[in-house]
Scaffold this active site. Structure first.
Site, mmCIF file in Angstrom:
data_model
loop_
_atom_site.group_PDB
_atom_site.id
_atom_site.type_symbol
_atom_site.label_atom_id
_atom_site.label_comp_id
_atom_site.label_asym_id
_atom_site.label_seq_id
_atom_site.Cartn_x
_atom_site.Cartn_y
_atom_site.Cartn_z
ATOM 1 N N HIS A 124 69.179 -98.612 65.297
ATOM 2 C CA HIS A 124 69.396 -97.389 64.517
ATOM 3 C C HIS A 124 68.380 -96.306 64.826
ATOM 4 O O HIS A 124 68.173 -95.390 64.033
ATOM 5 C CB HIS A 124 69.426 -97.677 63.004
ATOM 6 N N ARG B 119 63.409 -81.028 58.328
ATOM 7 C CA ARG B 119 62.263 -80.770 59.205
ATOM 8 C C ARG B 119 62.758 -80.580 60.624
ATOM 9 O O ARG B 119 63.953 -80.724 60.903
ATOM 10 C CB ARG B 119 61.313 -81.962 59.164
ATOM 11 N N ARG C 77 63.868 -90.184 75.502
ATOM 12 C CA ARG C 77 62.602 -90.453 74.800
ATOM 13 C C ARG C 77 61.853 -91.523 75.584
ATOM 14 O O ARG C 77 62.347 -92.655 75.722
ATOM 15 C CB ARG C 77 62.868 -90.986 73.395
ATOM 16 N N TYR D 298 80.691 -99.750 56.401
ATOM 17 C CA TYR D 298 80.058 -99.851 57.718
ATOM 18 C C TYR D 298 81.084 -99.436 58.764
ATOM 19 O O TYR D 298 82.057 -100.158 59.007
ATOM 20 C CB TYR D 298 79.596 -101.293 57.931
ATOM 21 N N LEU D 299 80.881 -98.276 59.354
ATOM 22 C CA LEU D 299 81.828 -97.804 60.362
ATOM 23 C C LEU D 299 81.632 -98.622 61.638
ATOM 24 O O LEU D 299 80.506 -98.896 62.029
ATOM 25 C CB LEU D 299 81.646 -96.310 60.613
ATOM 26 N N GLY E 55 65.680 -96.073 60.390
ATOM 27 C CA GLY E 55 66.562 -97.238 60.502
ATOM 28 C C GLY E 55 66.115 -98.444 59.691
ATOM 29 O O GLY E 55 66.684 -99.524 59.812
ATOM 30 N N HIS F 89 77.080 -90.748 66.488
ATOM 31 C CA HIS F 89 76.144 -90.027 65.625
ATOM 32 C C HIS F 89 76.122 -88.575 66.112
ATOM 33 O O HIS F 89 75.681 -88.297 67.221
ATOM 34 C CB HIS F 89 74.749 -90.650 65.721
ATOM 35 N N GLU G 163 73.046 -88.094 56.247
ATOM 36 C CA GLU G 163 71.814 -87.598 55.637
ATOM 37 C C GLU G 163 71.447 -86.240 56.197
ATOM 38 O O GLU G 163 72.009 -85.794 57.197
ATOM 39 C CB GLU G 163 70.650 -88.589 55.841
HETATM 40 P P1 ADP Z 1 67.581 -93.415 58.810
HETATM 41 O O1 ADP Z 1 67.203 -92.379 57.810
HETATM 42 O O2 ADP Z 1 66.916 -94.735 58.599
HETATM 43 O O3 ADP Z 1 67.517 -92.921 60.222
HETATM 44 P P2 ADP Z 1 70.473 -92.907 58.730
HETATM 45 O O4 ADP Z 1 71.263 -92.874 57.476
HETATM 46 O O5 ADP Z 1 70.156 -91.594 59.375
HETATM 47 O O6 ADP Z 1 69.123 -93.739 58.490
HETATM 48 O O7 ADP Z 1 71.223 -93.804 59.792
HETATM 49 C C1 ADP Z 1 70.640 -94.141 61.026
HETATM 50 C C2 ADP Z 1 71.663 -94.805 61.899
HETATM 51 O O8 ADP Z 1 72.187 -95.987 61.290
HETATM 52 C C3 ADP Z 1 72.881 -93.955 62.186
HETATM 53 O O9 ADP Z 1 72.688 -93.064 63.251
HETATM 54 C C4 ADP Z 1 73.897 -95.031 62.538
HETATM 55 O O10 ADP Z 1 73.666 -95.523 63.837
HETATM 56 C C5 ADP Z 1 73.571 -96.147 61.563
HETATM 57 N N1 ADP Z 1 74.359 -96.020 60.317
HETATM 58 C C6 ADP Z 1 74.003 -95.407 59.174
HETATM 59 N N2 ADP Z 1 74.994 -95.467 58.247
HETATM 60 C C7 ADP Z 1 76.022 -96.128 58.813
HETATM 61 C C8 ADP Z 1 77.349 -96.530 58.379
HETATM 62 N N3 ADP Z 1 77.806 -96.261 57.168
HETATM 63 N N4 ADP Z 1 78.119 -97.201 59.268
HETATM 64 C C9 ADP Z 1 77.690 -97.502 60.509
HETATM 65 N N5 ADP Z 1 76.457 -97.164 60.969
HETATM 66 C C10 ADP Z 1 75.629 -96.494 60.146
#
Ligand code: ADP
Length: 452
Positions: free
Chosen positions: A236, A292, A338, A203-204, A166, A209, A288
């Site tokens: 996040h 792992r 967690r 940004y949604l 995050g 997730h 993403e």
């Molecule tokens: P990291 O690799 O830092 O964990 P991610 O791309 O997996 O980053 O995103 C982590 C979290 O951030 C997501 O689960 C979501 O909550 C938020 N997030 C990421 N991209 C977006 C987006 N485009 N719009 C809204 N929230 C997002």
């Protein structure tokens, strides 16, 4: 050929988790550890252990020469990187193989592609996966960011290409915010990952997730283990995960599962991996891939009855999957909490000595933790100290069991997030499965207001 000895290059509950799987497969284990972890549970239980350096991770768990030497000295066949530390370091995976050991994970090439989120999005987009609309590649200047923003629209997110946990993510609600979001994301990314490359994404507003666990062998066979809903997040970062998700119907569930498995097959991927999506208004958007094992893998294990670490080790030996998708049957519901050594209100880390530890038990209750009475939680690492995973035939049974298990849990001597979980599992929205990625943040903000 099955491995005789596996070196575990990690610590805490995940080192113990991997040791357990190896043990049940008749594989000897070597656990490497820093001086701060000499009394770790995995170190105690492993057949052999090797001290690889002082407490700071860069001198121990990230010390590649020390880990490779430990593997050589002990005659290990393979190295399991666990979660975090070197698990997504392509160079490490390469060096492990150059030194004649098997890396229990995907190819260095796949780690490299997916480690760069821009490259990852480009790759899966070509394979037909839907992605969040945004810049096609890195955005090099503020002017370029402004131009992209025109087409993507606001609010938008500036994200670090090298991001993780995050970090390096900033929201711009309006054009006026763009300059500061852009420069903050760049500098945060530079500081955290040594790389200032960023990209833009829409940004949604209130997505869920949703992620899909896949497993691939080296013969082109891929299966998926369904989805996990990891929308309960703070900053996040995931706090509670469950499987299946209350937000998907049967058609959406099989659609996203098959989509992930198909993509892994097209990639020629091997090992375990997770495709992460945001899900809003019935649509999935890839964000993403994690190359792992993940912290929340136990919820998928609980509903499928499959030991994912065992499977991960098996496919790393080159063994083919001896079952196909139709053999994977999902039963009931699982939720994971967690539990961190943190103040449950401020979330500041609370390392220290465990005065008493009483994990809950009973049918359908699993605790993945390396804690024991008198254990000293070191201040140098991640604050995750236990995972409570509960399974039930229905979501309701699972919730009742989770509440009961949380009531029973005792961890004294350090502050923990147990009170947070006890509170959350009683919240109506949580009980109804009606939450998205902003839910917890809003709840915490409301609570803070109520108290202020
Ligand atoms: P990291 O690799 O830092 O964990 P991610 O791309 O997996 O980053 O995103 C982590 C979290 O951030 C997501 O689960 C979501 O909550 C938020 N997030 C990421 N991209 C977006 C987006 N485009 N719009 C809204 N929230 C997002």
């Amino acid at each position: 050929m099955m491995f005789e000895k596996v070196l575990i290059a990690n610590r805490g509950e995940i080192a113990l988790r991997i040791h357990r799987a190896c043990r049940e497969m008749g594989i000897s284990t070597v656990v490497v550890h820093s001086t701060a972890d000499a009394d770790g549970m995995a170190v105690r239980l492993a057949d052999e252990s090797v001290c690889i350096g002082p407490p700071p991770a860069r001198d121990s768990y990230l010390n590649i020469p020390a880990i490779l030497s430990a593997a050589t000295i002990t005659g290990a066949d393979a190295i399991h990187p666990g979660i975090g530390f070197l698990a997504e370091n392509a160079r490490f995976a390469e060096m492990v193989e150059e030194h004649g050991f098997v890396f229990i994970g995907p190819s260095p090439e796949h780690i490299r592609i997916m480690g760069d989120k821009i490259e990852a999005k480009r790759t899966v987009k070509e394979l037909g996966l839907p992605i969040v609309p945004g810049s096609d590649g890195p955005v090099e200047t503020l002017d370029e960011a402004r131009a992209v923003a025109e087409t993507v629209g606001y609010p938008l997110l500036v994200k670090a290409a090298a991001g993780g946990g995050g970090r390096g993510m900033k929201v711009a609600d309006t054009p006026d915010d763009l300059a500061s979001a852009y420069s903050l994301a760049r500098s945060e990314s530079k500081a955290a990952f040594g790389d200032s490359a960023v990209y833009l994404e829409r940004y949604l507003r209130r997505p869920r997730h949703i992620e899909v666990q896949i497993l691939a062998d080296t013969h082109g066979n891929v299966v998926h283990f369904g989805e996990r809903d990891c929308s309960v997040q703070r900053r996040h970062q995931k706090v509670i995960e469950e499987a299946p998700s209350s937000g998907l119907n049967a058609a959406q569930r099989s659609f996203v599962g098959e989509l992930a498995a198909k993509t892994a097959r097209q990639l020629g991927y091997r090992g375990v991996g997770t495709f992460e999506f945001l899900f809003e208004d019935g649509e999935f958007f890839f964000i993403e891939m994690n190359t792992r094992l993940q912290v929340e893998h136990p919820v998928s294990e609980m509903i499928s009855g499959v030991d994912l670490v065992r499977e991960q080790v098996r496919v790393a030996t080159g063994a083919p999957l001896d079952y196909d998708q139709s053999a994977i049957r999902f039963q009931g519901h699982a939720i994971e909490c967690r539990i961190n050594a943190e103040n449950p209100q401020t979330f500041t880390p609370s390392p220290g000595r465990i005065a008493s530890f009483h994990p809950p038990g009973g049918l359908g209750v699993r605790v993945d933790s390396a804690l024991y009475d008198g254990y000293l939680v070191p201040p140098h690492y991640d604050s995750l100290i236990a995972k409570l995973i509960v399974h039930g035939t229905t979501r309701n049974e699972c919730l009742m069991r989770l509440r009961r298990a949380l009531e029973e849990s005792v961890i004294e001597g350090v502050e923990t997030t147990l009170p947070l979980h006890r509170w959350l599992v009683g919240e109506t929205d949580f009980i109804n499965g009606a939450y998205d990625i902003r839910w917890l943040e809003h709840l915490l903000a409301d609570k803070a207001k109520g108290q202020g």
